[in-house]
Design an enzyme around this catalytic site. Structure first.
Site, short mmCIF file in Angstrom:
data_model
loop_
_atom_site.label_atom_id
_atom_site.label_comp_id
_atom_site.label_asym_id
_atom_site.label_seq_id
_atom_site.Cartn_x
_atom_site.Cartn_y
_atom_site.Cartn_z
CG PHE A 155 -1.84 1.28 1.15
CD1 PHE A 155 -3.02 1.24 0.44
CD2 PHE A 155 -1.46 2.47 1.76
CE1 PHE A 155 -3.84 2.37 0.34
CE2 PHE A 155 -2.27 3.60 1.67
CZ PHE A 155 -3.46 3.54 0.96
CG ASP A 240 5.67 3.81 1.77
OD1 ASP A 240 5.72 4.60 2.74
OD2 ASP A 240 4.67 3.71 1.04
CE LYS A 269 -0.85 6.83 7.00
NZ LYS A 269 -0.50 5.83 6.03
C1 LIG Z 1 -0.80 5.90 4.53
C2 LIG Z 1 0.27 5.40 3.67
C3 LIG Z 1 0.59 6.04 2.46
C4 LIG Z 1 -0.22 7.17 1.87
O1 LIG Z 1 -0.30 8.28 2.68
P1 LIG Z 1 -1.46 9.37 2.41
O2 LIG Z 1 -1.08 10.52 3.31
O3 LIG Z 1 -2.75 8.73 2.81
O4 LIG Z 1 -1.44 9.71 0.98
C5 LIG Z 1 1.68 5.56 1.74
N1 LIG Z 1 2.40 4.51 2.20
C6 LIG Z 1 2.12 3.88 3.34
C7 LIG Z 1 2.97 2.73 3.78
C8 LIG Z 1 1.03 4.28 4.12
O5 LIG Z 1 0.73 3.63 5.24
#
Ligand SMILES: *Cc1c(COP(=O)(O)O)cnc(C)c1O
Length: 416
Positions: A155, A240, A269
């Site tokens: 994700f 990520d 985040k």
């Molecule tokens: C939440 C998340 C994203 C995307 O972040 P947004 O601020 O919602 O666009 C990307 N990668 C990971 C691993 C995430 O948990």
């Protein structure tokens, strides 16, 4: 006090109850979410209150955006102070907050160059642009041929390019044509990575622990193996860390559990402690060096309000030693969760305070347990169909963990 709200045509706004809010939202909002029926009005530390006055322990932390807890006073103060001075300059001019924000991010990540954006998805888009440009300008991959290897069950956000490499059918359904240039291998399979590499491979882009995918922790040594493979084949390793970073898993960044040196990471985040959308792509000089003036940008990315909030949010993580807290409290919590005897539980796994409880399919899905937990005063959210995610703010105390454990045990042994 009753306040008339003329524009909405609702005479006594503060007499609305939960159902009124849900109805109004459903009338005007898009239907792209399926939230629990709790209308939150206040948050403080690990606690949130709904409009009926009921108090809950937050076990989602906005998908780990609230590692520092709700409305942390130090971040709040920085936000108010900066908002009273200047909030947005655009990058046509410089501002007096951004340089210090860069320095903080470079120091905690061990990577020298920072490119600030807003949402997590934008940070990942930035990483993909950097990776591709590096492939063409530095590795000399033929034009438009660069490949990025990713893992199934990943994700990384909801933009067209990011859903293009998702393996969730629903994320892509109806949104084509999709972006080309991605190759998918199974998560945690170093051999599959080695086999997928071609002369046109630019990078391996991966979450150190899959969050939305159900809190999937790769076997020990996977990240180190992956690092060696990437070095050997001259491809970039980019993590990520949007969900796993900033203390969540018991280290500042999850890849530090294996002492790996990536070429880049994405963060977001908790970078604002929940106050504001702030994200960044952080990388080596060589990778960031591909960007020239005009190549990439964002109106709000790197604005002084975001930078001031980001500095305070990182300071809180450092001053309160949140990675170490997540490690210790997480270990205690995981052990206790694993000792709950319930025929519904298949496995409890995780690192630090990123914990997933996978249920057997006979349990009838994780959502009904999340509803039962909400009744007990504990807000958690299922991820995928059968996993309950436990990811409280990292400021949680052992007493609060014990309080939660009692509820979790009750719901998992009594609910039928
Ligand atoms: C939440 C998340 C994203 C995307 O972040 P947004 O601020 O919602 O666009 C990307 N990668 C990971 C691993 C995430 O948990």
């Amino acid at each position: 006090m009753q306040v008339a709200n003329v524009t909405l045509g609702i005479p006594y706004f503060n007499t609305m109850n939960t159902l009124d809010y849900i109805e109004l939202e459903q009338r005007y909002g898009a239907n792209n979410y399926h939230p629990l029926d709790v209308v939150i009005t206040k948050g403080e530390g690990v606690w949130i209150w709904d409009i009926e006055g009921k108090k809950y322990l937050d076990f989602l932390s906005a998908y780990s955006a609230l590692n520092q807890g709700h409305c942390h006073p130090k971040i709040l103060e920085a936000m108010i102070k900066q908002a009273q001075k200047v909030t947005l300059t655009s990058r046509a001019f410089r501002n007096d907050q951004l340089a210090m924000f860069y320095e903080k991010l470079a120091k905690i990540s061990g990577l020298p160059k920072v490119l600030p954006m807003n949402s997590g998805a934008e940070a990942v888009e930035t990483a993909i642009k950097a990776i591709r440009k590096w492939a063409y300008k530095v590795k000399c991959v033929p034009e438009n041929q660069a490949e990025i290897i990713v893992c199934s069950n990943n994700f990384s956000g909801r933009t067209i390019s990011l859903i293009s490499f998702s393996t969730e059918e629903q994320y892509q359904d109806g949104f084509g044509p999709l972006t080309a240039g991605f190759k998918v291998i199974p998560f945690g399979d170093a051999k599959a990575l080695e086999q997928a590499i071609t002369p046109n491979t630019a990078a391996f882009f991966v979450e150190p622990i899959q969050g939305e995918g159900g809190i999937i922790v790769p076997t020990n040594g996977f990240l180190k193996q992956v690092e060696q493979i990437c070095r050997h084949h001259n491809i970039l390793l980019v993590f990520d860390e949007i969900q796993t970073g900033l203390g969540r898993t018991g280290k500042m960044f999850a890849h530090q559990h294996e002492n790996v040196q990536p070429d880049g990471i994405t963060v977001g985040k908790a970078l604002s402690g929940g106050f504001y959308p702030i994200s960044a792509f952080i990388s080596t000089e060589e990778v960031m060096g591909v960007f020239q003036p005009g190549d990439h940008g964002s109106t709000f990315g790197g604005n002084p309000l975001a930078a001031a909030i980001g500095i305070a949010a990182i300071d809180v993580i450092l001053e309160e030693d949140l990675p170490e807290k997540a490690l210790q409290v997480g270990e205690y919590f995981l052990t206790k969760l694993q000792s709950i005897k319930s025929s519904y539980i298949k496995e409890v796994r995780g690192k630090g305070l990123l914990i997933g409880m996978e249920l057997h399919s006979i349990a009838g899905g994780a959502r009904r347990f999340c509803k039962a937990l909400a009744n007990e005063g504990l807000l958690a959210k299922e991820t995928r169909d059968n996993v309950i995610r436990f990811a409280p703010p990292l400021v949680i105390s052992l007493d609060e963990i014990d309080w939660a454990l009692e509820k979790i045990e009750r719901v998992l042994t009594i609910t039928c």
